[in-house]
Design a protein around this motif. Structure first.
Motif, PDB file in Angstrom:
ATOM      1  N   ALA A 194     -48.857  -8.361  11.987  1.00 14.86           N
ATOM      2  CA  ALA A 194     -48.350  -7.013  11.717  1.00 14.86           C
ATOM      3  C   ALA A 194     -47.312  -6.594  12.756  1.00 14.86           C
ATOM      4  O   ALA A 194     -46.298  -5.969  12.424  1.00 14.86           O
ATOM      5  CB  ALA A 194     -49.510  -6.022  11.680  1.00 14.86           C
ATOM      6  N   ASP A 195     -47.567  -6.960  14.009  1.00 12.85           N
ATOM      7  CA  ASP A 195     -46.613  -6.609  15.065  1.00 12.85           C
ATOM      8  C   ASP A 195     -45.266  -7.273  14.833  1.00 12.85           C
ATOM      9  O   ASP A 195     -44.208  -6.651  15.042  1.00 12.85           O
ATOM     10  CB  ASP A 195     -47.165  -7.019  16.430  1.00 12.85           C
ATOM     11  CG  ASP A 195     -48.323  -6.143  16.897  1.00 12.85           C
ATOM     12  OD1 ASP A 195     -48.485  -5.036  16.341  1.00 12.85           O
ATOM     13  OD2 ASP A 195     -49.062  -6.574  17.808  1.00 12.85           O
ATOM     14  N   ASN A 198     -43.427  -5.486  12.186  1.00  8.91           N
ATOM     15  CA  ASN A 198     -42.935  -4.203  12.689  1.00  8.91           C
ATOM     16  C   ASN A 198     -41.684  -4.382  13.557  1.00  8.91           C
ATOM     17  O   ASN A 198     -40.776  -3.542  13.538  1.00  8.91           O
ATOM     18  CB  ASN A 198     -44.043  -3.509  13.481  1.00  8.91           C
ATOM     19  CG  ASN A 198     -43.849  -2.008  13.553  1.00  8.91           C
ATOM     20  OD1 ASN A 198     -43.353  -1.383  12.613  1.00  8.91           O
ATOM     21  ND2 ASN A 198     -44.243  -1.422  14.667  1.00  8.91           N
ATOM     22  N   GLU A 199     -41.648  -5.490  14.298  1.00 11.39           N
ATOM     23  CA  GLU A 199     -40.526  -5.730  15.204  1.00 11.39           C
ATOM     24  C   GLU A 199     -39.199  -5.910  14.475  1.00 11.39           C
ATOM     25  O   GLU A 199     -38.137  -5.727  15.070  1.00 11.39           O
ATOM     26  CB  GLU A 199     -40.810  -6.969  16.057  1.00 11.39           C
ATOM     27  CG  GLU A 199     -41.856  -6.748  17.147  1.00 11.39           C
ATOM     28  CD  GLU A 199     -42.196  -8.036  17.880  1.00 11.39           C
ATOM     29  OE1 GLU A 199     -41.496  -9.061  17.655  1.00 11.39           O
ATOM     30  OE2 GLU A 199     -43.168  -8.039  18.654  1.00 11.39           O
ATOM     31  N   GLY A 204     -41.753  -0.368   6.652  1.00 17.31           N
ATOM     32  CA  GLY A 204     -42.546   0.772   7.044  1.00 17.31           C
ATOM     33  C   GLY A 204     -43.699   0.321   7.917  1.00 17.31           C
ATOM     34  O   GLY A 204     -43.852  -0.870   8.218  1.00 17.31           O
ATOM     35  N   GLU A 205     -44.536   1.239   8.329  1.00 18.24           N
ATOM     36  CA  GLU A 205     -45.657   0.925   9.219  1.00 18.24           C
ATOM     37  C   GLU A 205     -46.589  -0.084   8.549  1.00 18.24           C
ATOM     38  O   GLU A 205     -47.098   0.140   7.452  1.00 18.24           O
ATOM     39  CB  GLU A 205     -46.433   2.203   9.543  1.00 18.24           C
ATOM     40  CG  GLU A 205     -47.545   2.010  10.559  1.00 18.24           C
ATOM     41  CD  GLU A 205     -47.010   1.679  11.958  1.00 18.24           C
ATOM     42  OE1 GLU A 205     -47.754   1.055  12.722  1.00 18.24           O
ATOM     43  OE2 GLU A 205     -45.854   2.067  12.256  1.00 18.24           O
ATOM     44  N   PRO A 206     -46.836  -1.233   9.198  1.00 14.90           N
ATOM     45  CA  PRO A 206     -47.742  -2.225   8.610  1.00 14.90           C
ATOM     46  C   PRO A 206     -49.176  -1.698   8.506  1.00 14.90           C
ATOM     47  O   PRO A 206     -49.614  -0.882   9.311  1.00 14.90           O
ATOM     48  CB  PRO A 206     -47.660  -3.405   9.590  1.00 14.90           C
ATOM     49  CG  PRO A 206     -46.365  -3.215  10.315  1.00 14.90           C
ATOM     50  CD  PRO A 206     -46.199  -1.733  10.433  1.00 14.90           C
ATOM     51  N   GLU A 207     -49.871  -2.181   7.506  1.00 17.32           N
ATOM     52  CA  GLU A 207     -51.278  -1.872   7.301  1.00 17.32           C
ATOM     53  C   GLU A 207     -52.086  -3.153   7.425  1.00 17.32           C
ATOM     54  O   GLU A 207     -51.581  -4.247   7.195  1.00 17.32           O
ATOM     55  CB  GLU A 207     -51.505  -1.266   5.917  1.00 17.32           C
ATOM     56  CG  GLU A 207     -50.741   0.006   5.635  1.00 17.32           C
ATOM     57  CD  GLU A 207     -50.951   0.477   4.202  1.00 17.32           C
ATOM     58  OE1 GLU A 207     -51.935   0.037   3.567  1.00 17.32           O
ATOM     59  OE2 GLU A 207     -50.129   1.268   3.731  1.00 17.32           O
ATOM     60  N   ALA A 269     -46.895  -4.765   4.591  1.00 16.25           N
ATOM     61  CA  ALA A 269     -45.958  -3.675   4.848  1.00 16.25           C
ATOM     62  C   ALA A 269     -44.940  -3.630   3.721  1.00 16.25           C
ATOM     63  O   ALA A 269     -44.692  -4.628   3.029  1.00 16.25           O
ATOM     64  CB  ALA A 269     -45.252  -3.853   6.188  1.00 16.25           C
TER      65      ALA A 269
END
Length: 275
Positions: A194-195, A198-199, A204-207, A269
């Protein structure tokens, strides 16, 4: 890996995406792999489909098409990308459109998708380039979903397996692995996925999702699955027989069957509408 099939990436500092001999060893018996490996929770497939803008799906590292067929059954059009030609051929024979390549080398040729999925396979993808390429082939609002099983047989089965593996294949890097590993290690791995998503700044914000379920195995069913796992796909037949004999004896002592507790984890995401 002694107790974990391919589904479960090894939580270690190593770079599994560079271990191509292991990554591409699972096609040695594609038919066994396909019939022995478990599918995915229907609730997971439904949630991914419902959370995607359309039905065009790219399956990264599709293997024999276990996940792809579930998405096809849910009404999706699926294209698989698979580096092992033997696995790709098997999937094609089962009705899946597959292109043979690693995801990193695969050429989308302008094609885009509503969802990019990776079932048990993302740990074989370069973590630096995988999320960026996924974003490039996703339509705005499209979903990236990385998922896989975490499971261990009971200690009464896992410990004899680990002991037999260490005795039969003492020089294998897998022989030093513990018999069982905590779920938290795999949750950390999916958090790392997830990180990396996100990078990229393109999602959008990962779940993170979790699905718990159980599956009962007979002795023969488990011994059919074990040779398809990463620690056993490349061992000598005599070594494999020694390991399977020990595991079979352990399952016999449990009455000939056991129930596996599964946890299926997902990191997911949605591609940003404008990036």
């Amino acid at each position: 890996m002694p107790t974990q099939p391919r589904e479960q990436p090894v939580p270690s500092p190593a770079k599994p995406h560079q271990a191509r001999q292991i990554a591409e060893s699972f096609g040695a018996d594609a038919q066994r792999y396909d019939q022995a490996r478990p599918g995915y929770p229907d609730a997971l497939v439904t949630r991914i489909v419902a959370g995607s803008p359309g039905s065009d799906v790219l399956d990264v590292g599709c293997g024999t098409g276990i996940a792809a067929r579930q998405f096809q059954a849910a009404g999706c059009s699926v294209l698989g990308v698979e580096p092992d030609a033997r696995m790709a051929d098997f999937a094609r024979a089962r009705g899946l459109d597959v292109e043979t390549a690693t995801f990193e080398a695969w050429q989308p040729s302008g094609r885009t998708f509503d969802a990019v999925i990776a079932a048990q396979s993302w740990h074989w993808v370069d973590p630096a380039t995988g999320p960026v390429k996924a974003a490039r082939v996703l339509r705005p609002g499209g979903r990236l979903a990385i998922f896989g099983h975490v499971y261990e047989p009971p200690a009464e089965v896992a410990e004899p397996f680990a002991a037999a593996y260490q005795q039969a294949v003492p020089d294998s890097p897998f022989s030093s692995q513990p018999a069982r590993r905590p779920l938290d290690l795999y949750r950390e791995m999916y958090a790392a996925f997830a990180d990396k998503i996100n990078e990229t700044g393109q999602f959008g914000e990962p779940e993170q999702w979790r699905f718990d379920w159980e599956h009962a195995y007979t002795r023969d069913q488990w011994l059919d699955l074990l040779p398809t796992t990463g620690g056993l796909t490349r061992v000598h037949p005599d070594q494999l027989a020694q390991i399977l004999d020990a595991v079979g004896t352990a399952i016999d002592a449990l009455g000939g069957s056991f129930t596996m507790t599964y946890t299926t984890l997902a990191a997911t995401a949605v591609r940003a509408i404008s990036t």
